[in-house]
Design a protein around this motif. Structure first.
Motif: not given
Length: 245
Positions: A236-240
């Protein structure tokens, strides 16, 4: 007689001396308050601006793996401050960053706690890249061309009166700048291997920089949560939020 006018004048002076201190003792009138600057005051019903360097984090991201595990990833208290680079070069970008990145995993009961890796870092985008090109180069050419001239040739005398040698030179130069389309630089800050359901990574006052960047630059945080088993990986990836500098 002049007695009455003199008495009146003395009375007027006494009255002025009594009234003047009272007037001078009054508080000074404050100037009218100026209207608040739009960049500082928030509009009615709108949240106040974040302090300098603070970045509003997007909502948490969530996914569910085929084996029934729910993975969540979130960030809070993110900061991104552009600072002057130590090299003082116009093509260098440097930032001071921070934030807390937290992963959460819930799923079916198992004999062993979940395990995996939490990676945290930053991506910096450049409009024009000079790091992988030839940069600024000076090119030039130079040459010499010899020549011979004949003087005094006519019908009467078939032989020349004189031979005149000559040399001609040429010199040229140019400045070339090697530019390439923009690239994205990935700076990994932490790769945390964990065993448990709630891994987290905190970054504070960390400075990152890139070289060979011309024009505008953009920076954003990222985090990647991986749950690993002997036979699978759930990622799972998160980008600010993207900040333009």
């Amino acid at each position: 007689m002049l007695i009455r006018p003199l008495v009146l004048s003395v009375g007027f002076l006494l009255a002025s001396a009594i009234v003047a201190p009272a007037a001078s003792g009054e508080p000074a009138v404050e100037p009218a308050a100026t209207e608040a600057s739009p960049s500082v005051a928030a509009a009615p019903g709108q949240p106040a601006e974040a302090p300098s360097g603070m970045v509003v984090s997007p909502p948490p991201v969530t996914t569910t793996s085929p084996d029934g595990w729910t993975l969540s990833l979130a960030a809070e208290e993110e900061t991104q401050r552009p600072i002057a680079p130590l090299t003082t070069a116009l093509s260098t970008r440097e930032y001071e960053v921070g934030g807390t990145y937290t992963g959460t995993m819930t799923g079916p009961a198992e004999d062993e706690p979940p395990r995996g890796m939490l990676e945290v870092g930053y991506q910096i985008g450049c409009g024009i890249d000079m790091s992988t090109s030839n940069g600024v180069a000076l090119t030039g050419t130079a040459g010499i061309t010899p020549s011979i001239g004949i003087l005094g040739v006519d019908v009467i005398g078939p032989f020349p009166d004189a031979i005149l040698p000559g040399v001609a030179g040429n010199l040229g130069g140019a400045i070339t700048i090697g530019l390439k389309p923009g690239i994205i630089n990935v700076v990994t800050v932490a790769e945390k291997e964990f065993t448990g359901a709630e891994p987290w990574v905190m970054v504070d006052g960390f400075r990152i920089k890139i070289d060979g960047c011309v024009g505008e630059s953009f920076i954003r945080s990222y985090a990647v949560l991986t749950r690993s088993t002997d036979v699978s990986d759930a990622i799972l990836a998160y980008y600010g939020e993207t900040t333009k500098v």
